[in-house]
Design a protein around this motif. Structure first.
Motif, PDB file in Angstrom:
ATOM      1  N   VAL A 171       0.835  -1.209   0.000  1.00 50.32           N
ATOM      2  CA  VAL A 171       0.000   0.000   0.000  1.00 50.32           C
ATOM      3  C   VAL A 171       0.866   1.254   0.000  1.00 50.32           C
ATOM      4  O   VAL A 171       0.570   2.220  -0.704  1.00 50.32           O
ATOM      5  CB  VAL A 171      -0.978  -0.031   1.199  1.00 50.32           C
ATOM      6  CG1 VAL A 171      -1.667   1.303   1.379  1.00 50.32           C
ATOM      7  CG2 VAL A 171      -2.003  -1.126   1.011  1.00 50.32           C
ATOM      8  N   ALA A 172       1.955   1.240   0.762  1.00 54.03           N
ATOM      9  CA  ALA A 172       2.837   2.410   0.802  1.00 54.03           C
ATOM     10  C   ALA A 172       3.444   2.682  -0.572  1.00 54.03           C
ATOM     11  O   ALA A 172       3.525   3.839  -1.006  1.00 54.03           O
ATOM     12  CB  ALA A 172       3.932   2.202   1.835  1.00 54.03           C
ATOM     13  N   ALA A 173       3.869   1.653  -1.266  1.00 52.60           N
ATOM     14  CA  ALA A 173       4.440   1.841  -2.604  1.00 52.60           C
ATOM     15  C   ALA A 173       3.395   2.402  -3.569  1.00 52.60           C
ATOM     16  O   ALA A 173       3.686   3.304  -4.360  1.00 52.60           O
ATOM     17  CB  ALA A 173       4.984   0.523  -3.133  1.00 52.60           C
ATOM     18  N   THR A 174       2.188   1.903  -3.480  1.00 53.84           N
ATOM     19  CA  THR A 174       1.119   2.375  -4.372  1.00 53.84           C
ATOM     20  C   THR A 174       0.738   3.819  -4.068  1.00 53.84           C
ATOM     21  O   THR A 174       0.558   4.632  -4.987  1.00 53.84           O
ATOM     22  CB  THR A 174      -0.112   1.457  -4.244  1.00 53.84           C
ATOM     23  OG1 THR A 174       0.303   0.115  -4.472  1.00 53.84           O
ATOM     24  CG2 THR A 174      -1.185   1.843  -5.230  1.00 53.84           C
ATOM     25  N   ILE A 175       0.630   4.150  -2.795  1.00 50.23           N
ATOM     26  CA  ILE A 175       0.246   5.514  -2.417  1.00 50.23           C
ATOM     27  C   ILE A 175       1.338   6.505  -2.775  1.00 50.23           C
ATOM     28  O   ILE A 175       1.054   7.590  -3.283  1.00 50.23           O
ATOM     29  CB  ILE A 175      -0.111   5.569  -0.918  1.00 50.23           C
ATOM     30  CG1 ILE A 175      -1.443   4.863  -0.685  1.00 50.23           C
ATOM     31  CG2 ILE A 175      -0.181   7.005  -0.422  1.00 50.23           C
ATOM     32  CD1 ILE A 175      -1.841   4.746   0.762  1.00 50.23           C
ATOM     33  N   LEU A 176       2.590   6.171  -2.516  1.00 44.00           N
ATOM     34  CA  LEU A 176       3.681   7.076  -2.892  1.00 44.00           C
ATOM     35  C   LEU A 176       3.709   7.305  -4.396  1.00 44.00           C
ATOM     36  O   LEU A 176       3.930   8.417  -4.850  1.00 44.00           O
ATOM     37  CB  LEU A 176       5.020   6.514  -2.416  1.00 44.00           C
ATOM     38  CG  LEU A 176       5.309   6.653  -0.932  1.00 44.00           C
ATOM     39  CD1 LEU A 176       6.608   5.946  -0.595  1.00 44.00           C
ATOM     40  CD2 LEU A 176       5.380   8.108  -0.529  1.00 44.00           C
ATOM     41  N   ARG A 177       3.460   6.262  -5.146  1.00 42.93           N
ATOM     42  CA  ARG A 177       3.436   6.400  -6.596  1.00 42.93           C
ATOM     43  C   ARG A 177       2.314   7.321  -7.049  1.00 42.93           C
ATOM     44  O   ARG A 177       2.484   8.168  -7.912  1.00 42.93           O
ATOM     45  CB  ARG A 177       3.306   5.030  -7.246  1.00 42.93           C
ATOM     46  CG  ARG A 177       3.328   5.063  -8.735  1.00 42.93           C
ATOM     47  CD  ARG A 177       3.370   3.653  -9.303  1.00 42.93           C
ATOM     48  NE  ARG A 177       3.300   3.674 -10.727  1.00 42.93           N
ATOM     49  CZ  ARG A 177       4.303   3.986 -11.523  1.00 42.93           C
ATOM     50  NH1 ARG A 177       5.453   4.305 -11.017  1.00 42.93           N
ATOM     51  NH2 ARG A 177       4.157   3.980 -12.831  1.00 42.93           N
ATOM     52  N   SER A 178       1.132   7.184  -6.416  1.00 39.32           N
ATOM     53  CA  SER A 178       0.002   8.031  -6.810  1.00 39.32           C
ATOM     54  C   SER A 178       0.190   9.481  -6.368  1.00 39.32           C
ATOM     55  O   SER A 178      -0.299  10.396  -7.029  1.00 39.32           O
ATOM     56  CB  SER A 178      -1.301   7.477  -6.248  1.00 39.32           C
ATOM     57  OG  SER A 178      -1.302   7.578  -4.834  1.00 39.32           O
ATOM     58  N   PHE A 179       0.925   9.711  -5.294  1.00 40.26           N
ATOM     59  CA  PHE A 179       1.177  11.090  -4.853  1.00 40.26           C
ATOM     60  C   PHE A 179       2.147  11.813  -5.772  1.00 40.26           C
ATOM     61  O   PHE A 179       1.969  12.989  -6.081  1.00 40.26           O
ATOM     62  CB  PHE A 179       1.746  11.120  -3.444  1.00 40.26           C
ATOM     63  CG  PHE A 179       0.691  11.049  -2.368  1.00 40.26           C
ATOM     64  CD1 PHE A 179      -0.579  11.517  -2.560  1.00 40.26           C
ATOM     65  CD2 PHE A 179       1.026  10.521  -1.140  1.00 40.26           C
ATOM     66  CE1 PHE A 179      -1.535  11.438  -1.574  1.00 40.26           C
ATOM     67  CE2 PHE A 179       0.086  10.451  -0.125  1.00 40.26           C
ATOM     68  CZ  PHE A 179      -1.194  10.913  -0.351  1.00 40.26           C
ATOM     69  N   PHE A 180       3.200  11.143  -6.192  1.00 41.64           N
ATOM     70  CA  PHE A 180       4.281  11.817  -6.881  1.00 41.64           C
ATOM     71  C   PHE A 180       4.284  11.665  -8.385  1.00 41.64           C
ATOM     72  O   PHE A 180       5.113  12.277  -9.052  1.00 41.64           O
ATOM     73  CB  PHE A 180       5.625  11.340  -6.316  1.00 41.64           C
ATOM     74  CG  PHE A 180       5.830  11.784  -4.898  1.00 41.64           C
ATOM     75  CD1 PHE A 180       6.066  13.104  -4.610  1.00 41.64           C
ATOM     76  CD2 PHE A 180       5.780  10.873  -3.867  1.00 41.64           C
ATOM     77  CE1 PHE A 180       6.254  13.520  -3.316  1.00 41.64           C
ATOM     78  CE2 PHE A 180       5.966  11.281  -2.561  1.00 41.64           C
ATOM     79  CZ  PHE A 180       6.205  12.610  -2.281  1.00 41.64           C
ATOM     80  N   LEU A 181       3.410  10.842  -8.943  1.00 37.65           N
ATOM     81  CA  LEU A 181       3.390  10.721 -10.402  1.00 37.65           C
ATOM     82  C   LEU A 181       2.101  11.179 -10.973  1.00 37.65           C
ATOM     83  O   LEU A 181       1.100  11.297 -10.623  1.00 37.65           O
ATOM     84  CB  LEU A 181       3.670   9.285 -10.836  1.00 37.65           C
ATOM     85  CG  LEU A 181       5.093   8.817 -10.612  1.00 37.65           C
ATOM     86  CD1 LEU A 181       5.267   7.407 -11.129  1.00 37.65           C
ATOM     87  CD2 LEU A 181       6.096   9.717 -11.293  1.00 37.65           C
TER      88      LEU A 181
END
Length: 98
Positions: A88-98
């Protein structure tokens, strides 16, 4: 002679400050492109770490279950939660910054 040196210094520093002044958009764009290029490999790395942690957790839970430890459910829940957090952390970070 002194006047020529002062004039040359003034022209040099004026030219230097002219080159230093820019809107910075090119630098910001380059930095953004560099940072976003690291997200795909970083996300894959986090997924790989999650897989390794999941396998280690599965072995640990199996060993506890085989030995009859009453604390098996708590251990399984904590390892499962850690794996879910990584994904979940990897997915959320990706959605925040890309």
């Amino acid at each position: 002679m002194k006047r020529k040196i002062h004039l040359l210094a003034a022209v040099f520093f004026t030219a230097l400050s002219t080159f230093a002044q820019g809107n910075g958009i090119g630098g910001i764009t380059d930095a953004t492109n560099m940072v976003t290029s690291y997200f795909d490999p970083g996300t894959q790395l986090i997924y790989a770490i999650g897989a390794v942690v999941g396998l280690i957790g599965g072995i640990k839970v199996y060993n506890k279950f085989s030995s009859g430890d009453p604390d098996t459910g708590k251990t399984a829940a904590s390892w499962f939660g850690a794996c879910i957090f990584l994904i979940v952390a990897a997915t959320i970070l990706r959605s925040f910054f890309l």
